[in-house]
Design an enzyme around this catalytic site. Structure first.
Site, PDB file in Angstrom:
ATOM      1  N   CYS A  28      27.288  41.547  40.140  1.00 53.74           N
ATOM      2  CA  CYS A  28      26.014  41.363  39.442  1.00 53.74           C
ATOM      3  C   CYS A  28      25.140  40.349  40.193  1.00 53.74           C
ATOM      4  O   CYS A  28      25.593  39.672  41.111  1.00 53.74           O
ATOM      5  CB  CYS A  28      26.258  40.881  38.011  1.00 53.74           C
ATOM      6  SG  CYS A  28      26.975  39.230  37.908  1.00 53.74           S
ATOM      7  N   CYS A  72      26.467  36.801  40.228  1.00 56.58           N
ATOM      8  CA  CYS A  72      27.586  36.637  41.164  1.00 56.58           C
ATOM      9  C   CYS A  72      27.063  36.465  42.590  1.00 56.58           C
ATOM     10  O   CYS A  72      27.511  35.590  43.327  1.00 56.58           O
ATOM     11  CB  CYS A  72      28.537  37.827  41.087  1.00 56.58           C
ATOM     12  SG  CYS A  72      29.284  38.044  39.463  1.00 56.58           S
TER      13      CYS A  72
END
Length: 76
Positions: free
Chosen positions: A11, A14
């Site tokens: 994501c 991240c």
């Protein structure tokens, strides 16, 4: 050298966490071995339920949300 793992499925948070850790380490001239772990079963081994998670030298130090620069600095 610090061994740092960022746990997450890819994501934006991240990716931002990986980028921030790289930036702070470079600013502080700290050598890090940075690994991104996206495999869900591997992430679960660390007991992280919300991502991104950060593991420093085998210890979970953060889970959920992007850590700030000050927090990252304490890990280094």
């Amino acid at each position: 050298m610090k061994d740092i793992k960022v746990l997450g499925t890819g994501c934006a948070n991240c990716r931002n966490t990986v980028k921030l850790i790289e930036e702070v380490a470079a600013e502080r001239n700290v050598a890090v071995n940075l690994t991104k772990i996206e495999d869900l079963p591997e992430i679960m081994k660390y007991g992280v339920m919300s991502t991104p998670g950060v593991v420093v030298d085998g210890k979970v130090v953060h889970a959920g949300g992007v850590p700030d620069r000050a927090k990252i600095s304490t890990w280094l």
